[in-house]
Design a protein around this motif. Structure first.
Motif, PDB file in Angstrom:
ATOM      1  N   GLU A  48       0.852  -1.189   0.000  1.00 25.02           N
ATOM      2  CA  GLU A  48       0.000   0.000   0.000  1.00 25.02           C
ATOM      3  C   GLU A  48       0.887   1.238   0.000  1.00 25.02           C
ATOM      4  N   LEU A  49       0.745   2.065  -1.034  1.00 27.65           N
ATOM      5  CA  LEU A  49       1.501   3.303  -1.164  1.00 27.65           C
ATOM      6  C   LEU A  49       0.899   4.366  -0.252  1.00 27.65           C
ATOM      7  N   LEU A  50       1.752   5.073   0.491  1.00 29.38           N
ATOM      8  CA  LEU A  50       1.325   6.154   1.380  1.00 29.38           C
ATOM      9  C   LEU A  50       1.968   7.463   0.939  1.00 29.38           C
ATOM     10  N   PHE A  51       1.377   8.567   1.300  1.00 34.43           N
ATOM     11  CA  PHE A  51       1.924   9.898   1.020  1.00 34.43           C
ATOM     12  C   PHE A  51       2.296  10.047  -0.461  1.00 34.43           C
ATOM     13  N   GLU A  52       1.450   9.530  -1.333  1.00 34.24           N
ATOM     14  CA  GLU A  52       1.772   9.530  -2.761  1.00 34.24           C
ATOM     15  C   GLU A  52       1.844  10.918  -3.378  1.00 34.24           C
ATOM     16  N   ASP A  53       1.326  11.931  -2.688  1.00 29.66           N
ATOM     17  CA  ASP A  53       1.408  13.299  -3.207  1.00 29.66           C
ATOM     18  C   ASP A  53       2.721  13.989  -2.841  1.00 29.66           C
ATOM     19  N   ASP A  54       3.533  13.350  -2.035  1.00 28.55           N
ATOM     20  CA  ASP A  54       4.818  13.931  -1.653  1.00 28.55           C
ATOM     21  C   ASP A  54       5.880  13.501  -2.663  1.00 28.55           C
ATOM     22  N   PRO A  55       6.381  14.424  -3.475  1.00 25.21           N
ATOM     23  CA  PRO A  55       7.328  14.036  -4.536  1.00 25.21           C
ATOM     24  C   PRO A  55       8.717  13.653  -4.031  1.00 25.21           C
ATOM     25  N   LYS A  56       9.033  13.996  -2.784  1.00 28.44           N
ATOM     26  CA  LYS A  56      10.377  13.715  -2.258  1.00 28.44           C
ATOM     27  C   LYS A  56      10.488  12.326  -1.635  1.00 28.44           C
ATOM     28  N   LEU A  57       9.359  11.800  -1.209  1.00 29.43           N
ATOM     29  CA  LEU A  57       9.393  10.565  -0.418  1.00 29.43           C
ATOM     30  C   LEU A  57       8.704   9.408  -1.125  1.00 29.43           C
ATOM     31  N   TYR A  58       9.233   8.228  -0.879  1.00 31.38           N
ATOM     32  CA  TYR A  58       8.586   6.990  -1.289  1.00 31.38           C
ATOM     33  C   TYR A  58       8.286   6.248   0.009  1.00 31.38           C
ATOM     34  N   VAL A  59       7.004   6.129   0.331  1.00 24.83           N
ATOM     35  CA  VAL A  59       6.578   5.535   1.594  1.00 24.83           C
ATOM     36  C   VAL A  59       5.517   4.491   1.288  1.00 24.83           C
ATOM     37  N   TYR A  60       5.680   3.309   1.859  1.00 23.91           N
ATOM     38  CA  TYR A  60       4.677   2.275   1.660  1.00 23.91           C
ATOM     39  C   TYR A  60       4.678   1.295   2.816  1.00 23.91           C
ATOM     40  N   THR A  61       3.587   0.544   2.912  1.00 24.07           N
ATOM     41  CA  THR A  61       3.513  -0.552   3.879  1.00 24.07           C
ATOM     42  C   THR A  61       3.388  -1.856   3.115  1.00 24.07           C
ATOM     43  N   ARG A  62       3.783  -2.891   3.790  1.00 24.59           N
ATOM     44  CA  ARG A  62       3.522  -4.264   3.350  1.00 24.59           C
ATOM     45  C   ARG A  62       2.919  -4.969   4.550  1.00 24.59           C
ATOM     46  N   THR A  63       1.803  -5.658   4.311  1.00 24.89           N
ATOM     47  CA  THR A  63       1.080  -6.304   5.397  1.00 24.89           C
ATOM     48  C   THR A  63       0.796  -7.758   5.034  1.00 24.89           C
ATOM     49  N   LEU A  64       1.074  -8.633   5.972  1.00 25.18           N
ATOM     50  CA  LEU A  64       0.766 -10.057   5.815  1.00 25.18           C
ATOM     51  C   LEU A  64       0.330 -10.579   7.174  1.00 25.18           C
ATOM     52  N   ASN A  65      -0.905 -11.064   7.228  1.00 25.28           N
ATOM     53  CA  ASN A  65      -1.484 -11.542   8.484  1.00 25.28           C
ATOM     54  C   ASN A  65      -1.384 -10.434   9.536  1.00 25.28           C
ATOM     55  N   ASP A  66      -0.695 -10.685  10.642  1.00 25.47           N
ATOM     56  CA  ASP A  66      -0.618  -9.676  11.701  1.00 25.47           C
ATOM     57  C   ASP A  66       0.680  -8.870  11.669  1.00 25.47           C
ATOM     58  N   LYS A  67       1.490  -9.046  10.637  1.00 25.93           N
ATOM     59  CA  LYS A  67       2.749  -8.300  10.516  1.00 25.93           C
ATOM     60  C   LYS A  67       2.604  -7.171   9.513  1.00 25.93           C
ATOM     61  N   MET A  68       3.178  -6.018   9.866  1.00 28.54           N
ATOM     62  CA  MET A  68       3.181  -4.879   8.958  1.00 28.54           C
ATOM     63  C   MET A  68       4.540  -4.193   9.054  1.00 28.54           C
ATOM     64  N   ILE A  69       5.118  -3.899   7.883  1.00 25.45           N
ATOM     65  CA  ILE A  69       6.328  -3.091   7.852  1.00 25.45           C
ATOM     66  C   ILE A  69       6.021  -1.809   7.087  1.00 25.45           C
ATOM     67  N   LEU A  70       6.719  -0.757   7.454  1.00 23.87           N
ATOM     68  CA  LEU A  70       6.569   0.531   6.797  1.00 23.87           C
ATOM     69  C   LEU A  70       7.947   0.940   6.298  1.00 23.87           C
ATOM     70  N   VAL A  71       8.041   1.249   5.019  1.00 23.41           N
ATOM     71  CA  VAL A  71       9.308   1.603   4.379  1.00 23.41           C
ATOM     72  C   VAL A  71       9.251   3.067   3.986  1.00 23.41           C
ATOM     73  N   VAL A  72      10.304   3.812   4.330  1.00 20.45           N
ATOM     74  CA  VAL A  72      10.394   5.234   3.995  1.00 20.45           C
ATOM     75  C   VAL A  72      11.731   5.478   3.319  1.00 20.45           C
ATOM     76  N   ALA A  73      11.706   6.173   2.182  1.00 20.78           N
ATOM     77  CA  ALA A  73      12.942   6.534   1.478  1.00 20.78           C
ATOM     78  C   ALA A  73      12.837   7.973   0.999  1.00 20.78           C
ATOM     79  N   ASN A  74      13.840   8.753   1.350  1.00 23.99           N
ATOM     80  CA  ASN A  74      13.954  10.129   0.885  1.00 23.99           C
ATOM     81  C   ASN A  74      15.048  10.144  -0.176  1.00 23.99           C
TER      82      ASN A  74
END
Length: 127
Positions: A48-74
């Motif tokens: 799931e892509l987050l903050f897609e209107d922010d041109p400087k950042l690439y932010v997304y989550t990955r979710t499987l069952n009860d685990k979720m990771i959030l990735v942020v890259a500037n």
């Protein structure tokens, strides 16, 4: 072809010996995908892509069952910030900086910073 004058300081040997080098950071990220407790959520988790209107950042989550990771890259040479107060940060899995600049859920992201967080979505609980 001439050799770059900085070859004595920027070379494979210096990268191998520096725990915080770019080379070793990539090794950690590859190991995270192949051998960590997060490998299944990284490979098979729903994206799931987050903050897609922010041109400087690439932010997304990955979710499987009860685990979720959030990735942020500037990807830019400027600071940015994002509000992650909707998430509970359980663990800073990996980062190219030694600390996470978190003030009440608002994360300050330094130039070229990237990190992976183990998170849980808040469920309308008191913050």
């Amino acid at each position: 072809m001439n050799v770059n004058p900085n070859y004595k300081f920027i070379n494979v040997l210096s990268q191998l010996n520096d725990e915080d080098s770019l080379f070793n950071y990539y090794r950690k990220v590859i190991n995270l995908r192949r051998n960590s407790e997060y490998k299944d959520v990284i490979v098979y988790g729903k994206y799931e892509l987050l903050f897609e209107d922010d041109p400087k950042l690439y932010v997304y989550t990955r979710t499987l069952n009860d685990k979720m990771i959030l990735v942020v890259a500037n990807f830019y040479n400027c600071e940015a910030s994002i509000d992650l107060s909707d998430y509970i940060i359980l663990n800073n899995i990996t980062s190219n900086y030694s600390d996470l600049l978190n003030k009440d859920g608002v994360i300050s992201i330094r130039p070229y910073e990237s990190f992976v967080l183990d998170v849980k979505k808040r469920n309308n609980e008191v913050k």
